[in-house]
Scaffold this active site. Structure first.
Site, short mmCIF file in Angstrom:
data_model
loop_
_atom_site.label_atom_id
_atom_site.label_comp_id
_atom_site.label_asym_id
_atom_site.label_seq_id
_atom_site.Cartn_x
_atom_site.Cartn_y
_atom_site.Cartn_z
N LEU A 156 50.48 -5.46 14.37
CA LEU A 156 51.82 -6.01 14.38
C LEU A 156 51.86 -7.34 15.13
O LEU A 156 52.33 -8.36 14.59
CB LEU A 156 52.79 -5.01 15.01
CG LEU A 156 54.24 -5.49 15.19
CD1 LEU A 156 54.83 -5.95 13.87
CD2 LEU A 156 55.09 -4.39 15.82
N TYR A 157 51.38 -7.34 16.35
CA TYR A 157 51.39 -8.57 17.15
C TYR A 157 50.61 -9.68 16.48
O TYR A 157 51.09 -10.80 16.33
CB TYR A 157 50.82 -8.26 18.53
CG TYR A 157 50.66 -9.47 19.44
CD1 TYR A 157 51.75 -10.28 19.74
CD2 TYR A 157 49.43 -9.77 19.99
CE1 TYR A 157 51.60 -11.38 20.57
CE2 TYR A 157 49.27 -10.86 20.83
CZ TYR A 157 50.36 -11.67 21.11
OH TYR A 157 50.21 -12.75 21.94
N GLY A 158 49.39 -9.37 16.05
CA GLY A 158 48.55 -10.39 15.43
C GLY A 158 49.15 -10.97 14.16
O GLY A 158 49.05 -12.17 13.91
#
Length: 249
Positions: A156-158
């Protein structure tokens, strides 16, 4: 110290702590009028007071970046308190939930993309056209090394930061001909208030790079300020890795 940002207003999102606060310090020390945004008015006041005590110029504007109306309001308030213009935009604010894909809640997915992608998108939409009209300006986006390679727990973050990396190139193509430079920095493991919760895993990540240590906010901020400065006048649409060499291996 050189005052090469004198007469310029810089908006730094997430400027009340960590990398953003250090970026604000360094820009103010070089003459910029810094507008710091964040959610916490107490921390915002402390960040502003620190800069003013050192002889710099700073103001705080509270904003909730997961709310689009607040993002638009931030742009307008930054222009108002910044003397009618914003010359440098540092899209630093971000949230970084880690965990397995199957465990990500709907609300977390939506809020992460709202803060990490939608907020920078609309701040650029609000501020870059006026920069283009004036014929100068600089935008620096803060991404991450895991926007360029896969790592378990970072989907998600990446992916949000990968989107911001592509936006960096797109905005450089869109606004570059009008004198607005758009670049990014890609930090590796960096010691901040936010990453303290990672404990030993932060250091373990750092061992995967040749430098074999965790970075500091001052080191990342120096890269941001360089890209925002006239010293980087020929640099458009790139991402500067500040990761201890992690992308080299």
């Amino acid at each position: 110290m050189t005052q090469d940002f004198a007469g310029r207003t810089a908006l730094v999102t997430g400027g009340t702590s960590g990398i953003g606060r250090e970026v604000a310090r360094q820009l103010a020390a070089r003459g910029a009028h810094v507008v710091i945004s964040g959610r916490d008015a107490v921390r915002g006041a402390a960040a502003v007071e620190e800069i003013r005590a050192a002889g710099g110029t700073a103001d705080f504007v509270r904003a909730e970046l997961d709310d689009l109306a607040s993002v638009r309001s931030l742009a307008k308030e930054a222009i108002a308190v910044g003397g009618g213009h914003v010359d440098v935009l540092v899209n630093n604010a971000g949230v970084f939930p880690f965990g397995a894909t199957a465990e990500v809640a709907d609300g977390v997915f939506d809020s992460t993309f709202a803060v990490n992608v939608r907020a920078p998108f609309y701040l650029v939409a609000e501020l870059a056209p006026a920069m283009a009209e004036r014929g100068h300006g600089s935008i620096v986006n803060v991404t991450t090394m895991v926007a360029t390679f896969g790592m378990a727990g970072m989907a998600l973050y990446g992916s949000t930061k990968a989107a911001l990396g592509l936006l960096t190139k797109s905005w450089a193509a869109e606004y570059g001909p009008s004198g607005v430079r758009v670049n990014a920095v890609s930090p590796g493991p960096t010691r901040t208030e936010g990453t303290e919760a990672m404990g030993d895993s932060l250091g373990e990540l750092a061992t995967q790079g040749p430098l074999n240590r965790v970075g500091t906010v001052a080191e990342v901020a120096a890269g941001v300020v360089f890209l925002a400065s006239d010293a980087a006048a020929m640099i458009h649409g790139t991402s500067l890795p500040i990761d201890g060499g992690r992308l080299a291996v």
